[in-house]
Design an enzyme around this catalytic site. Sequence first.
Site, mmCIF file in Angstrom:
data_model
loop_
_atom_site.group_PDB
_atom_site.id
_atom_site.type_symbol
_atom_site.label_atom_id
_atom_site.label_comp_id
_atom_site.label_asym_id
_atom_site.label_seq_id
_atom_site.Cartn_x
_atom_site.Cartn_y
_atom_site.Cartn_z
ATOM 1 N N GLY A 10 0.815 -1.202 0.000
ATOM 2 C CA GLY A 10 0.000 0.000 0.000
ATOM 3 C C GLY A 10 0.849 1.252 0.000
ATOM 4 O O GLY A 10 2.003 1.250 0.420
ATOM 5 N N GLY B 218 0.405 5.631 0.693
ATOM 6 C CA GLY B 218 -0.461 6.690 1.201
ATOM 7 C C GLY B 218 0.235 8.020 1.197
ATOM 8 O O GLY B 218 1.325 8.184 0.641
ATOM 9 N N GLY C 75 3.772 7.867 2.962
ATOM 10 C CA GLY C 75 4.822 6.943 2.578
ATOM 11 C C GLY C 75 4.268 5.630 2.042
ATOM 12 O O GLY C 75 3.080 5.512 1.732
ATOM 13 N N VAL D 198 3.920 1.337 2.310
ATOM 14 C CA VAL D 198 3.814 0.252 3.283
ATOM 15 C C VAL D 198 4.346 -1.024 2.646
ATOM 16 O O VAL D 198 3.924 -1.407 1.553
ATOM 17 C CB VAL D 198 2.356 0.043 3.734
ATOM 18 C CG1 VAL D 198 2.284 -1.067 4.776
ATOM 19 C CG2 VAL D 198 1.803 1.343 4.310
ATOM 20 N N ASP E 244 -12.218 9.386 11.542
ATOM 21 C CA ASP E 244 -12.375 8.875 10.168
ATOM 22 C C ASP E 244 -12.757 7.398 10.214
ATOM 23 O O ASP E 244 -12.151 6.564 9.569
ATOM 24 C CB ASP E 244 -11.079 9.077 9.394
ATOM 25 C CG ASP E 244 -11.281 8.901 7.881
ATOM 26 O OD1 ASP E 244 -12.445 8.882 7.437
ATOM 27 O OD2 ASP E 244 -10.271 8.758 7.171
#
Length: 744
Positions: free
Chosen positions: A500, A502, A505, A507, A588
């Site tokens: 992943g 984002g 940064g 993952v 969130d």
Amino acid sequence: MPTNLSQCSNLEVLNLIDNQLVGKISHELGSLSKLRDLFLAKNSLTGSIPHSIGNLSQLLSLSVGRNGLQGEIPKTLSKLRGLRNVQLAFNQLTGKIPPAIFNMSSIIYFSAGDNQLRGSIPPNIGDTLPSLSYLDFPRNLFTGIIPPSLSNASNLQYIYFNHNSFHGPMPANLGRLKALEGMFLMSNQLRDDFSFITSLTNCSMLEIIGVDHNFLEGLLPDSIGNLSNSVRLIAMSSNAMYGTIPPSIGNLFNLSFLGLSNNSLSGHVPSCIGALYNLRNLYLSINMLTGEIPSSIGNLTLLSLLYLPFNNFYGEIPQSLGNCRQLIELELSNNNLSGPIPREVLSLSTISIIFNLAHNQLSGSLPSQVGSLTNLVELDLSYNKLTGPIPSSINKCLLLGRLNLAVNSFHGEIPPALGTLRGLQELDVSHNDLSGEIPSFLTQLTNLKYLNLSSNKLEGKVPKQGVFLNASAVSVFENRNLCGELSRAIDGFSENNVIGKGRYGTVYKGNTEEHSCNDFKVLLYEYMVNGSLENWIHKGNEEDVEHEHEHGKPGHLGLMQRLDIAIDIASAIKYLHEDCSPKIVHGDLKPSNVLLDNEMMGRVGDFGLTTIISAATTEVMDIDDRSRSMAVRGFVGYVPPGRRDVSHQPRRLLRRPPETGDVIGAYSSTIASSSSPDSGLSWFDEIENILMKDEDVHVLAEPGAERAVPEGLELPADLRFPGPSPPASPRLLQDAAARPQVLR
């Protein structure tokens, strides 16, 4: 295979054994009316045995073993009334042996092993083949019982029925076979006790008893000591033998092989075992034997293999074992042996296959005599209490391929002596107290395929050459002062390990237990193999789930699973709101920010919009004060039912925020439904669909609860929903799960 042999009308012996013949056996051989001996073994002949062989009325010996012959044994062989020797072994013959062949009273030698023959042995075989001396049917597909009539074949010397599927009892009256030398019945399904041994004491010529891998049960009788002095092999492993080893076994002074492994024997090994001066192989592993290893075992000067693992032996390893100067394999692992490793044993340079003392309580240092094991291939001393440095004399073990010293207390540096072991394929020194840097010579061991240096006190940089290029082959975890470990764990930040990306940064996925590194700062989280909740309730991208879990596939969560996950989420939010100081508002909360671990437990993540309520803030706005206004961050559809603004603005003001501060109510209805927030599908309709599909789940509310079940939905009780509209309470599923009873 020549085809013009039919012209040799006076031919009596045809011996073509062990040549390079190919092709089929010519049917023209049937015209050689004077042929007495036909030897075609050890070639590469194919096809079937020609039926014309039945025309060789003078034939005495037929040897076609060790070829590639196929098909069935021809019935015409039964016409050969003078046939004495039949050798059909090591082919690919199928079907049943023609019954008429068992009526050929002239047969002395009958070998049909290592084929694919099936069927049973005629019950009267011992009567119809009275001259039989050698019966060889191993490694086939035979079934049925072993006929008791075999004891009537008084000339029988060898019985090979091993590796078939014979069942029933051991054949009776074996003691009547005075000429019996070898009985091979291993790897069948025979069920009986060991009383047949008493009968075998009448067989004065007996040498071999092989009955391992059956279902024989009971005590090993004392009468075993009355067997003939000619007995040299007893194989009874992998049965259900219990009790003790009879001391009378010491009478069998010509015994060279004793296999009693994988039974339930208990008690001590009798000291009279030392009287078996000719013993070469001793297998007593995987029993419940206890006591000390008798020192008399040092009398077995011809011993080459000693296997005693997986028992309860205690005490020290007898120094007298050093007298066994022909020992090749020593296996004493998984016992409770204590004390030092005897120098006398380490001096046995003959040990070449394996030296295994793992999983004991051995203590002291590893003597320098380990260097005497110059021919050794595998040394395993793991899981003991050994101390001191690894001796440099180990550099003389030049043939060593596997070295395991894990889980001890060795200290000091990894010795340069290991660099001379060029054949080393596996090295495990993990869970010790080794210090210093990882030596560079490890990168030069080109045959090294597995290296475990974990749980030591190593420091410095992790090398990047040789075996260290393969992250799956090397383990250096839990060495607090090592650098470069994390980079290695994720294969140098390879794109193949990206799971992943984002705003903050990338993952990566990796296997590591270490969380310190001097090169850069990094956060390590446990990898959630079941992806996000969004994939499970909205039937999202199934590729985000690493593998199909035992709990189902994405989009197939049951109601009780959804309730469990909702409780997990509520517990996490409650912790943030009530137990943290200062209090934390996630801000969130949505299915994509809830990850599921291997046990399908919900984990709240992604705190990118988190608000920390400081003490100063709470003086002005109390998170639990419903009278205060509060901004809600997140996406539309994740606010409580009945409080969502239909204008679909990304942020709204709540005049009456929920008790928890984060919006749980509508989130709970989202979990209960498999539709997305804006699909327009009624959340209650979704629950109805779930329940209608899962006939085994019934959720019962407390007695007397008000019902509001849609028309046509028949349930034992309801989910405590107060009306047909989505409830205003933010504790929708919390209330439903508070007092559920699950009926299966």
